[in-house]
Enzyme design. Structure first.
Site, short mmCIF file in Angstrom:
data_model
loop_
_atom_site.label_atom_id
_atom_site.label_comp_id
_atom_site.label_asym_id
_atom_site.label_seq_id
_atom_site.Cartn_x
_atom_site.Cartn_y
_atom_site.Cartn_z
N HIS A 89 0.84 -1.21 0.00
CA HIS A 89 0.00 0.00 0.00
C HIS A 89 0.87 1.24 0.00
O HIS A 89 1.93 1.28 0.63
CB HIS A 89 -1.04 0.00 1.13
CG HIS A 89 -0.50 0.04 2.54
ND1 HIS A 89 -0.27 1.22 3.21
CD2 HIS A 89 -0.18 -0.95 3.40
CE1 HIS A 89 0.15 0.95 4.44
NE2 HIS A 89 0.23 -0.36 4.58
N ASP A 91 -0.54 4.36 0.64
CA ASP A 91 -1.09 5.39 1.52
C ASP A 91 -0.45 5.29 2.89
O ASP A 91 0.13 4.26 3.25
CB ASP A 91 -2.62 5.29 1.62
CG ASP A 91 -3.09 3.99 2.26
OD1 ASP A 91 -2.49 2.94 1.99
OD2 ASP A 91 -4.05 4.04 3.06
N ASP A 122 5.88 1.79 6.72
CA ASP A 122 4.48 1.35 6.61
C ASP A 122 3.78 2.22 5.58
O ASP A 122 3.20 3.22 5.90
CB ASP A 122 3.78 1.43 7.97
CG ASP A 122 2.38 0.84 7.93
OD1 ASP A 122 2.02 0.21 6.93
OD2 ASP A 122 1.64 1.04 8.91
N GLU A 155 -5.38 1.38 2.41
CA GLU A 155 -5.21 0.38 3.48
C GLU A 155 -5.37 1.01 4.84
O GLU A 155 -6.04 0.46 5.73
CB GLU A 155 -3.82 -0.28 3.35
CG GLU A 155 -3.70 -1.60 4.10
CD GLU A 155 -3.38 -1.47 5.58
OE1 GLU A 155 -3.59 -2.44 6.32
OE2 GLU A 155 -2.94 -0.39 6.02
N GLU A 156 -4.78 2.18 5.03
CA GLU A 156 -4.77 2.80 6.36
C GLU A 156 -6.12 3.38 6.77
O GLU A 156 -6.31 3.76 7.91
CB GLU A 156 -3.70 3.90 6.43
CG GLU A 156 -2.27 3.40 6.19
CD GLU A 156 -1.73 2.54 7.32
OE1 GLU A 156 -2.49 2.15 8.23
OE2 GLU A 156 -0.51 2.25 7.28
N ASP A 182 4.45 -6.08 4.48
CA ASP A 182 3.80 -5.02 5.27
C ASP A 182 3.70 -5.43 6.73
O ASP A 182 2.78 -5.02 7.43
CB ASP A 182 2.40 -4.74 4.67
CG ASP A 182 1.76 -3.49 5.24
OD1 ASP A 182 2.50 -2.60 5.72
OD2 ASP A 182 0.52 -3.39 5.21
N HIS A 430 2.96 4.23 12.61
CA HIS A 430 1.75 5.03 12.93
C HIS A 430 2.04 6.15 13.93
O HIS A 430 1.12 6.86 14.33
CB HIS A 430 0.60 4.17 13.49
CG HIS A 430 -0.03 3.26 12.47
ND1 HIS A 430 -1.29 2.75 12.62
CD2 HIS A 430 0.42 2.79 11.30
CE1 HIS A 430 -1.59 1.97 11.58
NE2 HIS A 430 -0.54 1.99 10.76
N1 BES Z 1 1.09 -2.70 8.16
C1 BES Z 1 -0.01 -2.54 9.05
C2 BES Z 1 -0.48 -3.83 9.64
C3 BES Z 1 0.44 -4.37 10.68
C4 BES Z 1 0.58 -3.69 11.86
C5 BES Z 1 1.13 -5.51 10.44
C6 BES Z 1 1.46 -4.16 12.81
C7 BES Z 1 2.00 -5.97 11.39
C8 BES Z 1 2.17 -5.30 12.57
C9 BES Z 1 -1.15 -1.89 8.31
O1 BES Z 1 -0.74 -0.81 7.52
C10 BES Z 1 -2.13 -1.34 9.29
O2 BES Z 1 -1.80 -0.44 10.02
N2 BES Z 1 -3.34 -1.85 9.28
C11 BES Z 1 -4.42 -1.32 10.02
C12 BES Z 1 -5.66 -1.84 9.37
C13 BES Z 1 -6.89 -1.05 9.55
C14 BES Z 1 -6.76 0.40 9.29
C15 BES Z 1 -7.99 -1.66 8.72
C16 BES Z 1 -4.35 -1.77 11.46
O3 BES Z 1 -3.86 -2.87 11.76
O4 BES Z 1 -4.78 -1.00 12.33
MN MN Z 2 0.90 -1.29 6.42
MN MN Z 3 -0.44 0.89 8.91
#
Ligand code: BES
Ligand code: MN
Ligand code: MN
Length: 457
Positions: A89, A91, A122, A155-156, A182, A430
């Site tokens: 992703h 974004d 990320d 995605e975010e 990711d 984040h």
């Molecule tokens: N890359 C992350 C997911 C992730 C977080 C994988 C920590 C491994 C460890 C992804 O970009 C993310 O932040 N996903 C969100 C999804 C949501 C917004 C639908 C999440 O996990 O909060």
């Molecule tokens: Mn991610």
């Molecule tokens: Mn993320």
């Protein structure tokens, strides 16, 4: 062994590869904020141009959606060779609180071995590493397999565009496996593959009281208070014991095997220490009788993200507010279907209402949990490539985070998915001062190239 042609090319082009990543990360592609809509589009255009001119996929395209664009490119002329669907992703998360950044969030800054910028790890860094791996292989006799590249820009924010596209074009996306960069590494130097992700339901609860603000001297002690009702509700939904009080929620989940529970328990002290250090915590409170690693990855969660309502400005104002709002999510584990969970949660919220208060629940986004088999040939090829790169056996990690589209790669496209992780526990994903450990950028490029070279064997 690692292909010396790959290592040499990565080494010879290291500065340009980093400069290009800087150019990409300098684009503030914050998907959640409408003022960045044009920036998100610009990031997608940047990637299309990379796929066309650097990788050499002349038909790479920007696909408009109802939300932010998808980026797609393919190379499918290797008859008889497997096809790998590569996902990432472009974004990024919002940057607030901006005052806690040491350097401006969209000014890519190298300090020591790290690149500081929102989206560094990320997911722009690892995602772009897959593109640089393709470029590298193209420079040395072409791609060893067929590839389809699908990169999303929502995605975010939990956007639906990619899910809709996958549902609508399963034929176009047909492949033999999917590759996702990711996720995280357990620690620097430890090659890591994730075999699980949690699902999620994210929603907003609005508590309505009188319908207008009331004087708390006149109405205090007799009128319903929506903030108080919301506080009661949230406390009822998750008690101090960490148990989520939604009847049926735990009954739905696939029980953890004793083996996996033991593995998680064994990892727990180490995982706990690392999370405490990276998160600046002295305690890790939660459900009794479950290890830290299990709670962090294999148990459902209930978290409140924000509460809005009433008077919060300087000074004092004696008011009973008309409404209050909370943003809440539950992380889910396999078999906890988001729609079903939402139904149970909403039912319980309506049961927990207070006199004179109505609760409205509005879903914001959701995604399914997934646990993958580490036995597929793709998984093994990825593990071999990572072991070659890092000189150590791969550690398997179950992630607590979510990447909603991965479940659809499994359930709709029927693909074995492999997730190679390159973010470190202290990369501030984040958060302010997000970074990418630059050696992991080059490691990711070489590992993806190594994976694509091995998947055929
Ligand atoms: N890359 C992350 C997911 C992730 C977080 C994988 C920590 C491994 C460890 C992804 O970009 C993310 O932040 N996903 C969100 C999804 C949501 C917004 C639908 C999440 O996990 O909060
Ligand atoms: Mn991610
Ligand atoms: Mn993320």
């Amino acid at each position: 062994m690692a292909d010396p042609k790959v290592s040499t090319y990565v080494e010879a082009n290291a500065t340009r590869f980093l400069d290009e990543l800087k150019a990409l990360t300098a684009i503030p592609s914050v998907s959640a904020l409408s003022e960045h809509r044009a920036d998100v589009h610009r990031a997608a255009e940047f990637l299309v141009s990379q796929l066309r001119t650097q990788v050499g996929l002349p038909k790479a395209e920007l696909i408009e959606t109802n939300g932010h664009p998808l980026v797609y490119g393919e190379s499918t002329q290797e008859a008889g060779k497997p096809t790998v669907l590569i996902y990432g992703h472009y974004d990024v998360q919002p940057v607030d609180p901006v005052e806690l950044w040491d350097t401006p969030p969209f000014e890519p800054t190298v300090k020591g071995d790290n690149l500081y910028v929102r989206g560094a790890v990320d997911d722009k860094g690892p995602m772009f590493a897959t593109i640089k791996a393709l470029e590298t292989l193209m420079q040395h006799g072409g791609l060893p397999v067929n590839i389809k590249v699908l990169i999303e820009g929502e995605e975010e924010m939990g956007g639906e565009a990619i899910a809709e596209y996958v549902m609508k074009h399963p034929d176009r996306l047909q492949a033999d496996c999917a590759l996702v960069l990711d996720t995280g590494m357990v620690a620097q130097g430890i090659p890591t593959m994730s075999y699980g992700l949690r699902g999620i339901v994210y929603f907003e609860i609005v508590a309505n009281g009188a319908g207008r603000d009331l004087h708390s001297g006149v109405y205090g002690g007799i009128a319903p208070n929506p903030i108080q009702a919301l506080a009661w509700l949230l406390a009822d939904l998750k008690g101090r014991d960490g148990h989520i009080n939604v009847p049926g929620l735990y009954e739905m989940m696939q029980p953890l095997s004793e083996d996996e529970r033991d593995q998680l328990t064994q990892l727990s002290t180490e995982v706990g220490q690392r999370l405490m250090d990276a998160g600046g915590l002295q305690e890790l409170p939660g459900e009794a009788n479950y290890s830290i690693a299990e709670r962090a990855t294999a148990r459902p969660t209930f978290e409140v993200h924000g509460i809005r309502g009433g008077f919060t400005a300087e000074g004092a104002k004696t008011v009973i507010p008309a409404t209050a709002t909370a943003k809440v999510s539950l992380r889910l584990v396999p078999d906890q279907k988001p729609a079903e969970v939402m139904r149970l949660v909403e039912q319980q919220i309506q049961k927990l209402t207070a006199p004179g208060i109505t609760f409205e629940v509005q879903g914001i986004h959701n995604g399914d949990a997934i646990v993958l088999s580490p036995d597929s040939p793709a998984f093994k090829a990825a593990a071999a490539a990572l072991e070659d790169e890092f000189g150590k056996p791969v550690t398997l990690l179950r992630e607590g985070g979510s990447i909603p589209i991965v479940a659809l790669f499994d359930s709709v496209l029927k693909l074995p998915v492999v997730m190679m992780g390159f973010s470190l526990p202290d990369d501030n994903v984040h958060a302010p001062n997000e970074k990418f450990y630059i050696p992991n950028y080059y490691a990711a490029i070489r590992s993806v190239a190594g994976f694509l070279q091995r998947i055929d064997q």
